[in-house]
Design an enzyme around this catalytic site. Structure first.
Site, PDB file in Angstrom:
ATOM      1  N   HIS A 141      13.049  18.897  43.996  1.00  0.00           N
ATOM      2  CA  HIS A 141      14.268  19.465  44.556  1.00  0.00           C
ATOM      3  C   HIS A 141      14.716  20.702  43.788  1.00  0.00           C
ATOM      4  CE1 HIS A 141      15.798  15.941  47.214  1.00  0.00           C
ATOM      5  NE2 HIS A 141      14.484  16.035  47.237  1.00  0.00           N
ATOM      6  N   HIS A 149       5.260  11.187  48.809  1.00  0.00           N
ATOM      7  CA  HIS A 149       5.647   9.845  49.223  1.00  0.00           C
ATOM      8  C   HIS A 149       4.619   8.788  48.838  1.00  0.00           C
ATOM      9  CE1 HIS A 149       8.457  11.681  52.537  1.00  0.00           C
ATOM     10  NE2 HIS A 149       8.822  11.983  51.302  1.00  0.00           N
TER      11      HIS A 149
END
EC number: 1.11.1.21
Length: 727
Positions: free
Chosen positions: A102, A270
């Site tokens: 992020h 993921h």
């Protein structure tokens, strides 16, 4: 006043501080005039905000860093679970990866802003974005390492390294890592994150970033205010994997990623970690910027259960993607493709996909209780990789060749975390890959042993005008963006597609000048990049001498000429100038004023307001306006580096009148004759009180030499902005 009779300033109304004036809610001294031009964008990283002082050099400090010791401590940190914020399954890898992701993932290619290169996740608004819930904890977990290694490692480097080491400890062989990100010390007010006034406002709301058929506003990349990428629940929170695939393709492209990199990053991201949504999301406390002082920079306090571990809430989605969330393997592909999925709601009320049926042993363990198992989950973005035909083809190729997937992900992760660092010359450390990558905008080392004096003489005798030489050098250098260290004169890419055909570069004039300069460069064995810059310098030296102030413009050889094969033409398209106040040019009308466009361009180039002012004044009298326009050329001595622009701008013997074409006439008060014409931007330097103050300095009779010296210094800064070898 008697010391024994204290005054209650709170009740008596004699508090010496303007109430609210030092908070965001306070009214500033300029708040009465909301349309006034605000120059703060050019002073946001003033040295006064930097506690390290002007003498601190981060690259020099890096030389003292015990890199192997730091990496060893980072590996140990990953499994050193803290009671105040326990690690999922005893491993902080997922949290650290999300923090690094992020941090880097806010980058967008349109203006080069965002990204992990400055450590800006420490400050608002990023530290309080809804998508960054709990990353305050990740940064606080890193504090012992920052405390130990101190000035030798920046927060920016530390955060990105944490994600890379996390992957390494989970089984991925990283492609590499480069230190060299220097911290900022205040929020980045230059970055436009969107016009929405509410977090996560759906696209149908007023002021959101979409128009037409889901056309995302430039330069934005994320789909909502407060998100890094796409909405994990689907477009506007409505699950539809095919629609989400469209958003992914646009968003990741604006972050410089193609379909294969997008698929690799999503799958690799993921493969480890989990989502957190086990509880009531509405019960979370305020974000860090809104929390009380007792929170000490923490936000999103969760009162439910323990508030941590299995009770944590971030995205609102709850669950892990794979059976082994602390191991980088191919489990994500098996889970996604070997099961059918159906929509469900998390305990926090978020949409997520869960398997229709699954063997008990394939369900991931609880993060804290190994006797319990839970369903795995997929987000709408994960399902997009399965249902979108192009993404599915890539994913099936990855699944069939695990080595290819791991290499693709490692390279994409390296790109994600280094894209905004600029050329490889800015990387530091033993893990910098030897391979040169196209997206790093490689430039070969240029020659330095040629006869600079002889080349200057030939340029002076070439017959090319001051206007042509200065404009060509400026156009070559002005593409530099301090936001992501791209562009600039080094590489002479102005002679290559797409730059050679940009309207702002005046292709006819450019081709003619490049043809002459290339021949001269070949004659002495110089690079064309050096020759273009040197030609601009020669013209400025002649113009300064004509003004009566002979000066030598500093020049350091060594620029190289990049080839077309070393140039990703598509990725350079966002660098095309659509306006340039320095050359008094607008390609089209914009929603914001020419002055605001000028400030944006100036900030991207790394210039200050005084540097902007002196450059504009000099460029006008040198006659460098685009298309030979005479707007703002307040001089009878074109080509002379004089202070005429400022002298005539502030001369009250003139008055100014708007004309039908939107430009302005500069009229002699005594005769009524029009002396010059001007653009709105030209007159801003006399109308804005701060810019006028700068201009008056140069209009003084005793500052003509100062003007020449200041212009040369600012010019040299622009020409050398991408010379990272000189730092």
């Amino acid at each position: 006043m008697n010391a024994s009779t204290p005054t209650d300033t709170a009740k008596g109304g004699t508090c010496p501080v303007i109430h609210g004036g030092m908070t965001s809610a306070g009214t500033s001294s300029t708040g009465w005039w909301p349309q006034a031009l605000k120059l703060e964008i050019l002073a946001q990283h003033d040295t006064k905000t930097n506690p390290m002082g002007a003498g601190f050099n981060y690259r020099e400090a890096l030389k003292s860093l015990d890199i192997e010791g730091l990496k060893a401590d980072m590996r140990a940190l990953m499994t050193d679970s803290q009671d105040w914020w326990p690690a999922d399954w005893g491993h902080y890898g997922g949290l650290m990866i999300r923090m690094a992701w992020h941090s880097a993932g806010s980058y967008r290619i349109a203006d080069g802003r965002g990204g992990g290169g400055t450590g800006n996740q420490r400050f608002a608004p990023l530290n309080s974005w809804p998508d960054n819930v709990s990353l305050d904890k990740a940064r606080r977990l890193l504090w012992p390492l920052k405390k130990k290694y101190g000035n030798a490692v920046s927060w920016a480097d530390l955060m990105i390294l944490a994600g890379t080491i996390a992957y390494e400890t989970m089984g991925l062989e990283p492609f590499g890592f480069g230190f060299g990100r220097e911290d900022i010390w205040a929020p980045e007010i230059d970055t436009y994150w969107g016009s929405e006034t509410d977090w996560l406002a759906p696209s149908g709301s007023e002021g959101t970033r979409y128009s037409g058929e889901r056309d995302l506003e430039n330069p934005l990349a994320a789909v909502m205010m407060g998100l890094i990428y796409v909405n994990p629940e689907g477009v506007d929170g409505n699950p539809d994997p095919l629609k989400t695939a469209h958003d992914m393709r646009v968003t990741f492209a604006r972050m410089a990623m193609d379909d294969e990199e997008t698929a690799a990053l999503t799958a690799g991201g993921h493969t480890v970690g989990k989502c957190h949504g086990n509880g009531d999301a509405s019960a979370l406390g305020p974000e860090p910027e809104a929390a009380g002082v007792e929170a000490q920079g923490f936000g999103w306090v969760n009162p439910g259960g323990t508030g941590v571990g299995p009770d944590a809430i971030t995205s609102g989605i709850e669950g892990a993607w794979t059976s082994n969330p602390t191991v980088f393997d191919m489990g994500y592909f098996d889970m996604l493709f070997d099961h059918e999925w159906e929509l469900a709601k998390s305990p926090a009320g978020a949409w997520q996909w869960e398997p229709v049926s699954i063997a008990e042993e394939d369900r991931p363990l609880d993060v804290a209780d190994p006797t319990r198992r839970h369903n795995p989950i997929m987000t709408d973005a994960d399902m997009a990789l399965k249902v979108d035909p192009d993404y599915r083809r890539i994913m099936e190729g990855f699944r069939a060749d695990p080595a290819r997937f791991k290499d693709a992900f490692a390279r994409a992760w390296f790109k994600l975390t280094h894209r905004d660092m600029g050329p490889k010359a800015r990387y530091f450390g033993p893990d910098v890959p030897a391979e040169e990558l196209l997206w790093q905008d490689p430039v070969p080392q240029g020659p330095t042993d040629y006869d600079v004096a002889a080349l200057k003489e030939w340029i002076a005798g070439s017959g090319l005008t001051t206007r042509a030489l200065v404009s060509t050098a400026w156009d070559s250098a002005r593409t530099f963006r301090a936001s992501d260290m791209r562009g600039g004169a080094n590489g002479s890419r102005i002679r290559l597609a797409p730059m050679k055909d940009w309207e702002g570069n005046e292709p006819e004039r450019l081709g003619r000048v490049i043809g002459v300069l290339a021949s001269l460069a070949d004659s002495v064995g110089a690079s064309l990049a050096d020759t273009i810059v040197l030609a601009g310098n020669v013209a400025i030296e002649q113009a300064a001498a004509a003004a009566g102030f002979p000066i030598e413009v500093p020049f350091t050889p060594g620029r190289g000429d990049a080839s077309a094969q070393q140039t990703d033409a598509e990725s350079f398209e966002p660098l095309e100038p659509l306006h340039d106040g320095y050359r008094n040019w607008l390609k089209a009308d914009f929603a914001v004023s020419p002055a605001e466009l000028m400030l944006d361009r100036t900030q991207l180039m790394g210039l200050t307001a005084p540097e902007m002012t002196v450059l504009v004044g000099g460029m006008r009298v040198l006659g460098t306006n685009h298309g030979n326009s005479e707007l703002g050329m307040f001089t009878e001595r074109e080509g002379v580096l004089s202070t005429d622009f400022f002298v005539n701008l502030v001369d009250m013997g003139n008055r100014w009148e708007k004309m039908e074409d939107g430009h302005y006439a500069v009229i002699d008060r005594a005769s009524g004759e029009t002396r010059w014409t001007a653009s709105e931007l030209d007159l801003t330097f006399g109308a804005n009180s701060i810019l006028r103050a700068y201009g008056e300095v140069y209009a003084q009779d005793d500052n003509q030499q100062k003007f020449v010296e200041d212009f040369v210094a600012a010019w040299t800064k622009v020409m050398n902005a991408d010379r990272f070898d000189l730092a």
